[in-house]
Design a protein around this motif. Structure first.
Motif, PDB file in Angstrom:
ATOM      1  N   GLN A 220       0.925  -1.093   0.054  1.00 30.57           N
ATOM      2  CA  GLN A 220      -0.081   0.021   0.002  1.00 30.57           C
ATOM      3  C   GLN A 220       1.037   1.115   0.042  1.00 30.57           C
ATOM      4  O   GLN A 220       2.138   1.195   0.249  1.00 30.57           O
ATOM      5  N   SER A 221       0.335   2.536  -0.263  1.00 28.60           N
ATOM      6  CA  SER A 221       1.057   3.630  -0.222  1.00 28.60           C
ATOM      7  C   SER A 221       1.457   3.853   1.180  1.00 28.60           C
ATOM      8  O   SER A 221       0.335   4.277   2.019  1.00 28.60           O
ATOM      9  N   LEU A 222       2.658   3.911   1.602  1.00 28.81           N
ATOM     10  CA  LEU A 222       3.079   4.147   3.157  1.00 28.81           C
ATOM     11  C   LEU A 222       2.747   5.520   3.499  1.00 28.81           C
ATOM     12  O   LEU A 222       2.503   6.084   4.839  1.00 28.81           O
ATOM     13  N   THR A 223       2.827   6.659   2.699  1.00 29.79           N
ATOM     14  CA  THR A 223       2.636   7.852   3.035  1.00 29.79           C
ATOM     15  C   THR A 223       1.003   8.174   3.100  1.00 29.79           C
ATOM     16  O   THR A 223       0.860   8.686   4.199  1.00 29.79           O
ATOM     17  N   GLU A 224       0.297   7.347   2.349  1.00 25.71           N
ATOM     18  CA  GLU A 224      -1.287   7.383   2.786  1.00 25.71           C
ATOM     19  C   GLU A 224      -1.607   6.890   4.173  1.00 25.71           C
ATOM     20  O   GLU A 224      -2.330   7.273   4.753  1.00 25.71           O
ATOM     21  N   PHE A 225      -0.922   5.688   4.322  1.00 21.11           N
ATOM     22  CA  PHE A 225      -1.080   4.777   5.352  1.00 21.11           C
ATOM     23  C   PHE A 225      -0.808   5.745   6.572  1.00 21.11           C
ATOM     24  O   PHE A 225      -1.435   5.568   7.546  1.00 21.11           O
ATOM     25  N   LYS A 226       0.329   6.110   6.547  1.00 20.27           N
ATOM     26  CA  LYS A 226       0.761   7.293   7.688  1.00 20.27           C
ATOM     27  C   LYS A 226       0.003   8.385   7.881  1.00 20.27           C
ATOM     28  O   LYS A 226      -0.443   8.491   9.106  1.00 20.27           O
ATOM     29  N   LYS A 227      -0.565   8.822   6.853  1.00 17.91           N
ATOM     30  CA  LYS A 227      -1.543  10.200   7.220  1.00 17.91           C
ATOM     31  C   LYS A 227      -2.681   9.739   7.733  1.00 17.91           C
ATOM     32  O   LYS A 227      -3.497  10.008   8.734  1.00 17.91           O
ATOM     33  N   ARG A 228      -3.191   8.446   6.889  1.00 16.18           N
ATOM     34  CA  ARG A 228      -4.568   7.828   7.728  1.00 16.18           C
ATOM     35  C   ARG A 228      -4.299   7.282   9.289  1.00 16.18           C
ATOM     36  O   ARG A 228      -5.324   7.766   9.979  1.00 16.18           O
ATOM     37  N   THR A 229      -3.455   6.855   9.434  1.00 16.14           N
ATOM     38  CA  THR A 229      -3.076   6.155  10.908  1.00 16.14           C
ATOM     39  C   THR A 229      -2.778   7.275  11.774  1.00 16.14           C
ATOM     40  O   THR A 229      -3.496   7.286  12.842  1.00 16.14           O
ATOM     41  N   THR A 230      -2.307   8.603  11.417  1.00 11.24           N
ATOM     42  CA  THR A 230      -2.180   9.805  12.198  1.00 11.24           C
ATOM     43  C   THR A 230      -3.511  10.435  12.396  1.00 11.24           C
ATOM     44  O   THR A 230      -3.724  10.666  13.534  1.00 11.24           O
ATOM     45  N   ARG A 231      -4.023  10.463  11.471  1.00  7.40           N
ATOM     46  CA  ARG A 231      -5.543  11.049  11.718  1.00  7.40           C
ATOM     47  C   ARG A 231      -6.490  10.383  12.523  1.00  7.40           C
ATOM     48  O   ARG A 231      -7.029  10.724  13.447  1.00  7.40           O
ATOM     49  N   ILE A 232      -6.288   8.960  12.385  1.00  5.50           N
ATOM     50  CA  ILE A 232      -7.434   8.179  13.209  1.00  5.50           C
ATOM     51  C   ILE A 232      -6.767   7.888  14.655  1.00  5.50           C
ATOM     52  O   ILE A 232      -7.678   8.032  15.506  1.00  5.50           O
ATOM     53  N   THR A 233      -5.387   7.928  14.929  1.00  3.93           N
ATOM     54  CA  THR A 233      -5.106   8.035  16.271  1.00  3.93           C
ATOM     55  C   THR A 233      -5.313   9.377  16.708  1.00  3.93           C
ATOM     56  O   THR A 233      -5.646   9.333  18.105  1.00  3.93           O
ATOM     57  N   ALA A 234      -5.221  10.473  16.207  1.00  7.26           N
ATOM     58  CA  ALA A 234      -5.578  11.865  16.820  1.00  7.26           C
ATOM     59  C   ALA A 234      -7.140  11.843  17.062  1.00  7.26           C
ATOM     60  O   ALA A 234      -7.401  12.163  18.160  1.00  7.26           O
ATOM     61  N   ARG A 235      -7.884  11.259  16.312  1.00  9.34           N
ATOM     62  CA  ARG A 235      -9.330  11.339  16.523  1.00  9.34           C
ATOM     63  C   ARG A 235      -9.757  10.382  17.845  1.00  9.34           C
ATOM     64  O   ARG A 235     -10.315  10.610  18.576  1.00  9.34           O
ATOM     65  N   ALA A 236      -8.985   9.236  17.693  1.00 14.79           N
ATOM     66  CA  ALA A 236      -9.115   8.121  18.863  1.00 14.79           C
ATOM     67  C   ALA A 236      -8.844   9.107  20.183  1.00 14.79           C
ATOM     68  O   ALA A 236      -9.553   8.972  21.241  1.00 14.79           O
ATOM     69  N   LYS A 237      -7.703   9.606  20.239  1.00 17.35           N
ATOM     70  CA  LYS A 237      -7.016  10.417  21.510  1.00 17.35           C
ATOM     71  C   LYS A 237      -8.075  11.560  21.849  1.00 17.35           C
ATOM     72  O   LYS A 237      -8.345  11.798  22.792  1.00 17.35           O
ATOM     73  N   ARG A 238      -8.435  12.331  20.856  1.00 21.95           N
ATOM     74  CA  ARG A 238      -9.526  13.456  20.993  1.00 21.95           C
ATOM     75  C   ARG A 238     -10.998  12.762  21.548  1.00 21.95           C
ATOM     76  O   ARG A 238     -11.486  13.240  22.589  1.00 21.95           O
ATOM     77  N   ASP A 239     -11.533  11.943  20.823  1.00 19.80           N
ATOM     78  CA  ASP A 239     -12.721  11.205  21.518  1.00 19.80           C
ATOM     79  C   ASP A 239     -12.660  10.285  22.638  1.00 19.80           C
ATOM     80  O   ASP A 239     -13.788   9.953  22.995  1.00 19.80           O
TER      81      ASP A 239
END
Length: 168
Positions: free
Chosen positions: A104-123
């Motif tokens: 998979q595209s590792l840059t997209e995977f990193k962006k997606r993972t960072t976004r999801i972890t930030a949302r999980a941390k916030r919520d």
């Protein structure tokens, strides 16, 4: 002139000790005010430094960066340490895990993972990260010991390991 607090005698302002009763004429109030002022200032400023420090300590981006670096360098040990995967897999299974994750595209995977972890941390909610093929590959767990700062951990899902083991 000032008055000695012990014997009530009048003494010169420059005197440090009363010439009549040898009592100290130094003002304890001045030192107490400076001390209280310092403590209040420290109490006002300390939360800022604690917040910055805790954000660095609880940051999931270090874990994500280590995971991506392990994938880019084809280093299973680094990847496994970052996502809590077992180190005792055979070399072929380790390579299957790395190949599957790098498929998979590792840059997209990193962006997606960072976004999801930030949302999980916030919520403050557990969630997961998908591979580009749609299967969930990483679990994002919120620490149950959250008091003042939310901390999340990213772990490789067990079904991914079972899938790799079945495709050896």
């Amino acid at each position: 002139m000032k008055v000695c607090p012990t014997c009530q005698a009048g003494v010169k302002r420059t005197e440090k000790i009363c010439p009549y009763c040898n009592a100290s004429l130094k003002s304890w109030k001045r030192r107490m005010y400076w001390g209280m002022g310092f403590v209040i200032l420290l109490l006002l400023i300390a939360p800022i430094f604690i917040h910055v420090y805790m954000d660095k300590v609880t940051s999931s981006t270090k874990q994500i960066d280590q995971m991506i670096m392990g994938l880019e360098q084809d280093n299973y040990a680094m990847f496994a340490e970052a996502v809590g995967a077992p180190l005792e897999l055979e070399e072929q299974a380790q390579q299957h895990v790395l190949d599957y994750m790098k498929n998979q595209s590792l840059t997209e995977f990193k962006k997606r993972t960072t976004r999801i972890t930030a949302r999980a941390k916030r919520d403050n909610k557990n969630t997961y990260v998908h591979h580009e093929d749609g299967s969930a590959v990483l679990d994002v767990h919120v620490s149950k010991y959250n008091v003042f700062y939310n901390k999340v951990e990213v772990k490789l899902r067990e079904p991914v390991l079972h899938w790799v083991a079945s495709h050896e």
